[in-house]
Enzyme design. Sequence first.
Site, PDB file in Angstrom:
ATOM      1  N   ARG A  57      20.446  51.329  38.620  1.00  0.00           N
ATOM      2  CA  ARG A  57      21.327  50.644  37.879  1.00  0.00           C
ATOM      3  C   ARG A  57      20.977  49.277  37.448  1.00  0.00           C
ATOM      4  NH1 ARG A  57      26.931  51.657  41.536  1.00  0.00           N
ATOM      5  NH2 ARG A  57      26.931  53.760  41.346  1.00  0.00           N
ATOM      6  N   ASP A 104      39.892  43.698  41.496  1.00  0.00           N
ATOM      7  CA  ASP A 104      38.687  44.314  41.743  1.00  0.00           C
ATOM      8  C   ASP A 104      37.592  43.250  41.244  1.00  0.00           C
ATOM      9  OD1 ASP A 104      37.788  47.540  42.121  1.00  0.00           O
ATOM     10  OD2 ASP A 104      36.105  46.156  41.099  1.00  0.00           O
TER      11      ASP A 104
END
Length: 273
Positions: free
Chosen positions: A38, A143
């Site tokens: 990532r 979030d």
Amino acid sequence: MAASDSLSERDFRRVVRLTQERTGIMLNDSKKDLVYSRLSRRLRALGLETFDTYLERVEGGDEGELEEFVNALTTNLTAFFREPHHFEMLRGPVLEEMRKRNPAGPLKIWSAGCSTGEEPYSIAMTLAEALGAPEGARILATDIDSRVVAHADAGVYDAARITGIPRGHQQRWLLRGRGTNEGKVKIRDALRSMVHFRRLNLFDKWPIQGPLDVIFCRNTLIYFDKPTQKQLVERFAQLLRPGGYLFIGHSESLFRVTEDFRLLEQTLYRRAA
């Protein structure tokens, strides 16, 4: 950077430390390949050649890149009406008790760790159906990942994602795309008006006014160690009204984490009065 060992053990430990400091999330050794995969995308995007250079940038106060760093390392797995027994409990005994304790309304619910929005929209559909009107409840959905919050706020999904939504709910609350939007669905504005989305790190200050009736924080506690779980759950208790409800994920438990909640049903807790 062609091999996974391009992320040195030293740099991996820097990632682990920084992630825990900024988000509370614990990364174990099994996550090293995931971290490499990532973060290497961020290095390519920025034209950087080493993780050391990249981490110096993140640690050096680049808030924009810190946000990208967090976005890259957080996991977003969700679905409409995931763990359906939770929504059965919400529209049944939980809603009945909430209306007794807060008859004037509107009911106030927080979806903490909302990902791309499937959870808060499932809550909204459940309550709009049960209450007979969308304005009977207000849902805050948060979030840490700014990209998923933007996705959720837009309320547009691939049609393949809605299989978990009951057919009647689909007809009432979704618009199907046509032409260039074929294969997409959009949440109707009446339902979207129930939900307010914003980015929030659970370990920052919460700009939230209580008391709340219900908090959903599902499949999030598993990323934290026990002391961090305790800290977070105690903050939830302070925000909930006495007798308020906390839903957590199917693989989570508050056993030996807190005395502030009592287990009612599978992964459903109630704040002590």
